[in-house]
Write a protein that holds these residues in place. Sequence first.
Motif, mmCIF file in Angstrom:
data_model
loop_
_atom_site.group_PDB
_atom_site.id
_atom_site.type_symbol
_atom_site.label_atom_id
_atom_site.label_comp_id
_atom_site.label_asym_id
_atom_site.label_seq_id
_atom_site.Cartn_x
_atom_site.Cartn_y
_atom_site.Cartn_z
ATOM 1 N N ARG A 19 -33.915 13.394 29.343
ATOM 2 C CA ARG A 19 -33.838 11.957 29.586
ATOM 3 C C ARG A 19 -35.241 11.392 29.622
ATOM 4 O O ARG A 19 -36.071 11.800 30.437
ATOM 5 C CB ARG A 19 -33.122 11.634 30.895
ATOM 6 C CG ARG A 19 -32.866 10.129 31.034
ATOM 7 C CD ARG A 19 -32.083 9.758 32.262
ATOM 8 N NE ARG A 19 -32.908 9.691 33.441
ATOM 9 C CZ ARG A 19 -32.617 8.971 34.522
ATOM 10 N NH1 ARG A 19 -31.498 8.249 34.545
ATOM 11 N NH2 ARG A 19 -33.400 8.986 35.569
ATOM 12 N N SER A 21 -37.802 8.135 30.130
ATOM 13 C CA SER A 21 -37.899 6.898 30.893
ATOM 14 C C SER A 21 -39.076 6.084 30.380
ATOM 15 O O SER A 21 -40.063 6.638 29.884
ATOM 16 C CB SER A 21 -38.114 7.190 32.380
ATOM 17 O OG SER A 21 -37.041 7.918 32.924
ATOM 18 N N GLN A 71 -30.719 0.529 30.568
ATOM 19 C CA GLN A 71 -31.838 -0.073 31.288
ATOM 20 C C GLN A 71 -31.428 -0.407 32.707
ATOM 21 O O GLN A 71 -30.269 -0.709 32.965
ATOM 22 C CB GLN A 71 -32.337 -1.337 30.572
ATOM 23 C CG GLN A 71 -31.299 -2.408 30.365
ATOM 24 C CD GLN A 71 -31.812 -3.538 29.474
ATOM 25 O OE1 GLN A 71 -32.918 -3.488 28.934
ATOM 26 N NE2 GLN A 71 -30.988 -4.567 29.308
ATOM 27 N N THR A 77 -36.969 -0.475 34.133
ATOM 28 C CA THR A 77 -37.077 0.825 33.471
ATOM 29 C C THR A 77 -36.029 0.961 32.382
ATOM 30 O O THR A 77 -34.871 0.600 32.574
ATOM 31 C CB THR A 77 -36.931 1.962 34.483
ATOM 32 O OG1 THR A 77 -37.941 1.823 35.503
ATOM 33 C CG2 THR A 77 -37.091 3.316 33.821
ATOM 34 N N TYR A 79 -34.225 3.707 29.661
ATOM 35 C CA TYR A 79 -33.926 5.139 29.581
ATOM 36 C C TYR A 79 -33.385 5.497 28.197
ATOM 37 O O TYR A 79 -32.810 4.663 27.496
ATOM 38 C CB TYR A 79 -32.880 5.530 30.623
ATOM 39 C CG TYR A 79 -33.290 5.244 32.043
ATOM 40 C CD1 TYR A 79 -32.797 4.122 32.705
ATOM 41 C CD2 TYR A 79 -34.147 6.088 32.726
ATOM 42 C CE1 TYR A 79 -33.165 3.849 34.007
ATOM 43 C CE2 TYR A 79 -34.524 5.825 34.037
ATOM 44 C CZ TYR A 79 -34.026 4.703 34.669
ATOM 45 O OH TYR A 79 -34.393 4.439 35.965
ATOM 46 N N GLN A 81 -31.060 8.794 27.222
ATOM 47 C CA GLN A 81 -30.427 10.088 27.480
ATOM 48 C C GLN A 81 -30.152 10.750 26.147
ATOM 49 O O GLN A 81 -29.441 10.186 25.310
ATOM 50 C CB GLN A 81 -29.125 9.885 28.259
ATOM 51 C CG GLN A 81 -28.375 11.176 28.530
ATOM 52 C CD GLN A 81 -29.122 12.105 29.466
ATOM 53 O OE1 GLN A 81 -29.675 11.673 30.467
ATOM 54 N NE2 GLN A 81 -29.134 13.397 29.143
#
Length: 122
Positions: A19, A21, A71, A77, A79, A81
């Motif tokens: 993942r 970020s 988000q 932030t 992301y 995945q």
Amino acid sequence: QVRLAESGGGSVQAGGSLRLSCAASGYLTGPSCMGWFRQAPGKEREGVAAIGSHGATTYADSVKGRFTISQDNAKNTLYLQMNSLKPEDTAMYYCAARDGYCTLEVLRYNYWGQGTQVTVSS
């Protein structure tokens, strides 16, 4: 001015997950879009996934069903995945942002992070 900082890259075996970020500072006015891009050695940078300020998402065909972009607006932030990783996913991954509609076109983005390396071994 928007500043972006990616984290979460690393080395993983094929079939594994990571993942990513992207911490954002500053803000975009009006409709906006944030995206993930990647660049493998000797190849052009390409769009992976993008998400609009209202939550609509778009993905490259090569990652559909395996990657998910999301988000957290409270944490500013973004992301990514990544599941079922393949060796061909190996690349430097970049977070980017732009004012306006969402697209996976690299040249449309104004703001870029420094990137985080993802390496998938077979």
